[in-house]
Design a protein around this motif. Structure first.
Motif, PDB file in Angstrom:
ATOM      1  N   ALA A  67      -2.313 -17.986  -0.206  1.00  0.00           N
ATOM      2  CA  ALA A  67      -3.772 -17.970  -0.039  1.00  0.00           C
ATOM      3  C   ALA A  67      -4.193 -18.771   1.182  1.00  0.00           C
ATOM      4  CB  ALA A  67      -4.436 -18.545  -1.281  1.00  0.00           C
ATOM      5  N   LYS A  68      -5.195 -18.270   1.895  1.00  0.00           N
ATOM      6  CA  LYS A  68      -5.758 -18.992   3.043  1.00  0.00           C
ATOM      7  C   LYS A  68      -6.265 -20.340   2.586  1.00  0.00           C
ATOM      8  CE  LYS A  68      -9.266 -20.210   5.864  1.00  0.00           C
ATOM      9  NZ  LYS A  68      -9.915 -21.463   5.612  1.00  0.00           N
ATOM     10  N   GLY A  69      -5.977 -21.349   3.381  1.00  0.00           N
ATOM     11  CA  GLY A  69      -6.510 -22.668   3.086  1.00  0.00           C
ATOM     12  C   GLY A  69      -5.697 -23.459   2.094  1.00  0.00           C
ATOM     13  N   ARG A  70      -4.603 -22.932   1.614  1.00  0.00           N
ATOM     14  CA  ARG A  70      -3.794 -23.670   0.646  1.00  0.00           C
ATOM     15  C   ARG A  70      -2.394 -23.773   1.153  1.00  0.00           C
ATOM     16  NH1 ARG A  70      -6.419 -21.855  -5.011  1.00  0.00           N
ATOM     17  NH2 ARG A  70      -8.494 -22.305  -4.319  1.00  0.00           N
ATOM     18  N   PRO A  71      -2.041 -24.846   1.746  1.00  0.00           N
ATOM     19  CA  PRO A  71      -2.806 -26.061   2.001  1.00  0.00           C
ATOM     20  C   PRO A  71      -3.417 -26.121   3.399  1.00  0.00           C
ATOM     21  CG  PRO A  71      -0.514 -26.523   2.382  1.00  0.00           C
ATOM     22  CD  PRO A  71      -0.619 -25.056   1.996  1.00  0.00           C
ATOM     23  N   LEU A  72      -3.229 -25.132   4.233  1.00  0.00           N
ATOM     24  CA  LEU A  72      -3.699 -25.173   5.621  1.00  0.00           C
ATOM     25  C   LEU A  72      -5.097 -24.581   5.741  1.00  0.00           C
ATOM     26  CD1 LEU A  72      -2.941 -25.592   8.681  1.00  0.00           C
ATOM     27  CD2 LEU A  72      -2.182 -23.219   8.639  1.00  0.00           C
ATOM     28  N   ASN A  73      -6.033 -25.298   6.363  1.00  0.00           N
ATOM     29  CA  ASN A  73      -7.377 -24.762   6.581  1.00  0.00           C
ATOM     30  C   ASN A  73      -7.443 -23.930   7.851  1.00  0.00           C
ATOM     31  OD1 ASN A  73      -8.743 -25.758   4.293  1.00  0.00           O
ATOM     32  ND2 ASN A  73      -8.671 -27.786   5.199  1.00  0.00           N
ATOM     33  N   HIS A  74      -7.091 -24.495   8.992  1.00  0.00           N
ATOM     34  CA  HIS A  74      -6.994 -23.738  10.231  1.00  0.00           C
ATOM     35  C   HIS A  74      -6.227 -24.558  11.256  1.00  0.00           C
ATOM     36  CE1 HIS A  74     -10.908 -25.882  11.071  1.00  0.00           C
ATOM     37  NE2 HIS A  74     -10.265 -26.118  12.200  1.00  0.00           N
ATOM     38  N   VAL A  75      -5.829 -23.877  12.327  1.00  0.00           N
ATOM     39  CA  VAL A  75      -5.163 -24.509  13.455  1.00  0.00           C
ATOM     40  C   VAL A  75      -6.135 -24.462  14.624  1.00  0.00           C
ATOM     41  CG1 VAL A  75      -3.226 -24.390  15.071  1.00  0.00           C
ATOM     42  CG2 VAL A  75      -2.868 -23.806  12.656  1.00  0.00           C
ATOM     43  N   GLY A  76      -6.409 -25.605  15.248  1.00  0.00           N
ATOM     44  CA  GLY A  76      -7.334 -25.676  16.378  1.00  0.00           C
ATOM     45  C   GLY A  76      -6.606 -25.501  17.690  1.00  0.00           C
ATOM     46  N   LEU A  77      -7.140 -24.629  18.538  1.00  0.00           N
ATOM     47  CA  LEU A  77      -6.566 -24.361  19.851  1.00  0.00           C
ATOM     48  C   LEU A  77      -7.611 -24.662  20.913  1.00  0.00           C
ATOM     49  CD1 LEU A  77      -5.006 -20.878  18.998  1.00  0.00           C
ATOM     50  CD2 LEU A  77      -3.849 -23.106  18.983  1.00  0.00           C
ATOM     51  N   LEU A  78      -7.262 -25.455  21.912  1.00  0.00           N
ATOM     52  CA  LEU A  78      -8.164 -25.829  22.995  1.00  0.00           C
ATOM     53  C   LEU A  78      -7.905 -24.946  24.209  1.00  0.00           C
ATOM     54  CD1 LEU A  78     -10.266 -27.844  24.161  1.00  0.00           C
ATOM     55  CD2 LEU A  78      -8.312 -29.257  24.869  1.00  0.00           C
ATOM     56  N   VAL A  79      -8.975 -24.337  24.754  1.00  0.00           N
ATOM     57  CA  VAL A  79      -8.868 -23.490  25.941  1.00  0.00           C
ATOM     58  C   VAL A  79      -9.904 -23.933  26.962  1.00  0.00           C
ATOM     59  CG1 VAL A  79      -7.981 -21.506  24.637  1.00  0.00           C
ATOM     60  CG2 VAL A  79     -10.443 -21.723  25.037  1.00  0.00           C
ATOM     61  N   ASP A  80      -9.681 -23.556  28.223  1.00  0.00           N
ATOM     62  CA  ASP A  80     -10.663 -23.916  29.250  1.00  0.00           C
ATOM     63  C   ASP A  80     -11.710 -22.825  29.455  1.00  0.00           C
ATOM     64  OD1 ASP A  80      -8.951 -22.132  30.460  1.00  0.00           O
ATOM     65  OD2 ASP A  80      -8.496 -23.398  32.184  1.00  0.00           O
ATOM     66  N   ASP A  81     -11.434 -21.574  29.041  1.00  0.00           N
ATOM     67  CA  ASP A  81     -12.380 -20.477  29.197  1.00  0.00           C
ATOM     68  C   ASP A  81     -12.505 -19.745  27.866  1.00  0.00           C
ATOM     69  OD1 ASP A  81     -13.684 -18.027  29.730  1.00  0.00           O
ATOM     70  OD2 ASP A  81     -12.891 -17.958  31.773  1.00  0.00           O
ATOM     71  N   LEU A  82     -13.541 -20.074  27.111  1.00  0.00           N
ATOM     72  CA  LEU A  82     -13.705 -19.523  25.765  1.00  0.00           C
ATOM     73  C   LEU A  82     -13.954 -18.015  25.788  1.00  0.00           C
ATOM     74  CD1 LEU A  82     -13.722 -20.614  22.829  1.00  0.00           C
ATOM     75  CD2 LEU A  82     -16.210 -20.539  22.961  1.00  0.00           C
TER      76      LEU A  82
END
Length: 124
Positions: A67-82
């Motif tokens: 299931a989504k969110g169990r145990p991971l909620n999300h992974v954050g990725l940083l970009v310079d051009d959204l």
């Protein structure tokens, strides 16, 4: 003195490591750092840059029920051009949602083919 640390990698179980690796290579300008056999007859690709990476793992077992969110909620990725990042995600046939422009930056979210949620953020 306190120890300084950082996240080196996140290990994700995916159904198609080639497809997932191609997404992150295009989205983040990353490269395959390593590839090889893994536990349970599986295979892993490390895709990233010099100091951080995603370990993309697959095997022959059925992981459908995670299931989504169990145990991971999300992974954050940083970009310079959204905007460019969103075009790349959409170009891989994925949908984006929950666009926001609030401190500390602009962002959107997407689920990959395996139900893993990613937040893509830019502080530019």
């Amino acid at each position: 003195m306190m120890t300084q640390g950082r996240i080196e990698h996140v290990n994700l179980t995916v159904t198609d490591i080639e497809r997932s690796a191609a997404l992150f290579e295009g989205l983040l300008g990353w490269r395959q750092r390593w590839r090889g056999p893994a536990i349970n007859g599986g295979e892993t690709i490390h895709v990233g840059e010099d100091t951080t990476y995603l370990a993309l793992y697959t095997d022959r077992r059925d992981h459908a029920g995670q299931a989504k969110g169990r145990p991971l909620n999300h992974v954050g990725l940083l970009v310079d051009d959204l905007d460019d990042a969103e075009r790349i995600v959409l170009g891989h046939g994925l949908e984006t949602f929950n666009h926001g422009d609030y401190e500390p930056g602009r962002r959107f979210y997407f689920f990959d083919w395996d139900g893993i949620e990613f937040e893509v953020v830019s502080y530019a």
